[in-house]
Motif scaffolding. Structure first.
Motif, PDB file in Angstrom:
ATOM      1  N   GLU A  93       0.804  -1.222   0.000  1.00 20.15           N
ATOM      2  CA  GLU A  93       0.000   0.000   0.000  1.00 20.15           C
ATOM      3  C   GLU A  93       0.842   1.279   0.000  1.00 20.15           C
ATOM      4  O   GLU A  93       0.306   2.366   0.158  1.00 20.15           O
ATOM      5  CB  GLU A  93      -0.930  -0.009   1.214  1.00 20.15           C
ATOM      6  N   SER A  94       2.146   1.154  -0.210  1.00 19.14           N
ATOM      7  CA  SER A  94       3.053   2.301  -0.103  1.00 19.14           C
ATOM      8  C   SER A  94       2.850   3.360  -1.176  1.00 19.14           C
ATOM      9  O   SER A  94       3.186   4.519  -0.981  1.00 19.14           O
ATOM     10  CB  SER A  94       4.503   1.828  -0.167  1.00 19.14           C
ATOM     11  N   GLY A  95       2.328   2.962  -2.319  1.00 17.08           N
ATOM     12  CA  GLY A  95       2.231   3.893  -3.435  1.00 17.08           C
ATOM     13  C   GLY A  95       3.503   3.884  -4.281  1.00 17.08           C
ATOM     14  O   GLY A  95       3.538   4.434  -5.365  1.00 17.08           O
ATOM     15  N   SER A  96       4.545   3.246  -3.777  1.00 13.22           N
ATOM     16  CA  SER A  96       5.798   3.132  -4.521  1.00 13.22           C
ATOM     17  C   SER A  96       5.719   1.916  -5.424  1.00 13.22           C
ATOM     18  O   SER A  96       5.520   0.798  -4.950  1.00 13.22           O
ATOM     19  CB  SER A  96       6.976   2.978  -3.556  1.00 13.22           C
ATOM     20  N   HIS A  97       5.885   2.138  -6.716  1.00 14.92           N
ATOM     21  CA  HIS A  97       5.842   1.021  -7.659  1.00 14.92           C
ATOM     22  C   HIS A  97       6.900  -0.024  -7.297  1.00 14.92           C
ATOM     23  O   HIS A  97       6.645  -1.224  -7.335  1.00 14.92           O
ATOM     24  CB  HIS A  97       6.051   1.512  -9.094  1.00 14.92           C
ATOM     25  N   LEU A  98       8.075   0.450  -6.908  1.00 13.26           N
ATOM     26  CA  LEU A  98       9.163  -0.456  -6.564  1.00 13.26           C
ATOM     27  C   LEU A  98       8.800  -1.325  -5.365  1.00 13.26           C
ATOM     28  O   LEU A  98       8.904  -2.546  -5.407  1.00 13.26           O
ATOM     29  CB  LEU A  98      10.421   0.359  -6.267  1.00 13.26           C
ATOM     30  N   SER A 123       5.841  -1.897  -3.990  1.00 12.72           N
ATOM     31  CA  SER A 123       4.624  -2.700  -4.150  1.00 12.72           C
ATOM     32  C   SER A 123       4.856  -3.928  -5.031  1.00 12.72           C
ATOM     33  O   SER A 123       4.018  -4.818  -5.066  1.00 12.72           O
ATOM     34  CB  SER A 123       3.484  -1.847  -4.710  1.00 12.72           C
ATOM     35  N   HIS A 124       5.999  -3.991  -5.711  1.00 14.01           N
ATOM     36  CA  HIS A 124       6.315  -5.145  -6.546  1.00 14.01           C
ATOM     37  C   HIS A 124       7.507  -5.937  -6.002  1.00 14.01           C
ATOM     38  O   HIS A 124       8.209  -6.621  -6.748  1.00 14.01           O
ATOM     39  CB  HIS A 124       6.575  -4.705  -7.991  1.00 14.01           C
ATOM     40  N   SER A 154      16.645  -3.120  -8.766  1.00 11.96           N
ATOM     41  CA  SER A 154      16.403  -1.927  -9.569  1.00 11.96           C
ATOM     42  C   SER A 154      17.711  -1.186  -9.781  1.00 11.96           C
ATOM     43  O   SER A 154      18.725  -1.502  -9.155  1.00 11.96           O
ATOM     44  CB  SER A 154      15.383  -1.016  -8.884  1.00 11.96           C
ATOM     45  N   THR A 193      15.188   4.082  -0.697  1.00 18.45           N
ATOM     46  CA  THR A 193      13.898   3.513  -1.108  1.00 18.45           C
ATOM     47  C   THR A 193      13.310   2.605  -0.035  1.00 18.45           C
ATOM     48  O   THR A 193      12.129   2.293  -0.063  1.00 18.45           O
ATOM     49  CB  THR A 193      14.016   2.701  -2.414  1.00 18.45           C
TER      50      THR A 193
END
Length: 93
Positions: free
Chosen positions: A26-31, A33-34, A50, A61
């Motif tokens: 639920e962080s909103g960070s694409h990194l 959340s995947h 990454s 991050t």
């Protein structure tokens, strides 16, 4: 840019484990959340790969409360020429 593997250990406690997973998803960070997780195998760590400009950027991050235990690993590839150079260095040394 350099590619890094970021490994973040967390508690085996079920409630804490679920809390960390929820935070990432639920962080909103694409990194974040995947991220990949080892929890189902009993390895309570998250992983993601990454590219970043620096190790410090990669560390930023990671959620602040998990940074202290995070492992930031620079990833490289090797080719046949690299192996040849390693062999030559070992023969000289």
């Amino acid at each position: 840019m350099t590619r890094y593997l970021i490994e973040i250990p967390h508690s085996e406690d079920t409630v804490e484990c679920q809390h960390v997973i929820k935070l990432f998803v639920e962080s909103g960070s694409h990194l974040l959340s995947h991220a990949y997780w080892g929890c189902k195998s009993g390895v309570h760590k998250s992983y993601f790969i990454s590219e970043f400009d620096s190790r410090e950027e990669a560390l930023q991050t990671v959620p602040p409360f998990l940074r202290r235990h995070a492992n930031i690993i620079e990833l490289v590839t090797f080719n046949k020429e690299d192996i040849r150079q390693f062999a030559e260095m070992n023969q000289k040394g």
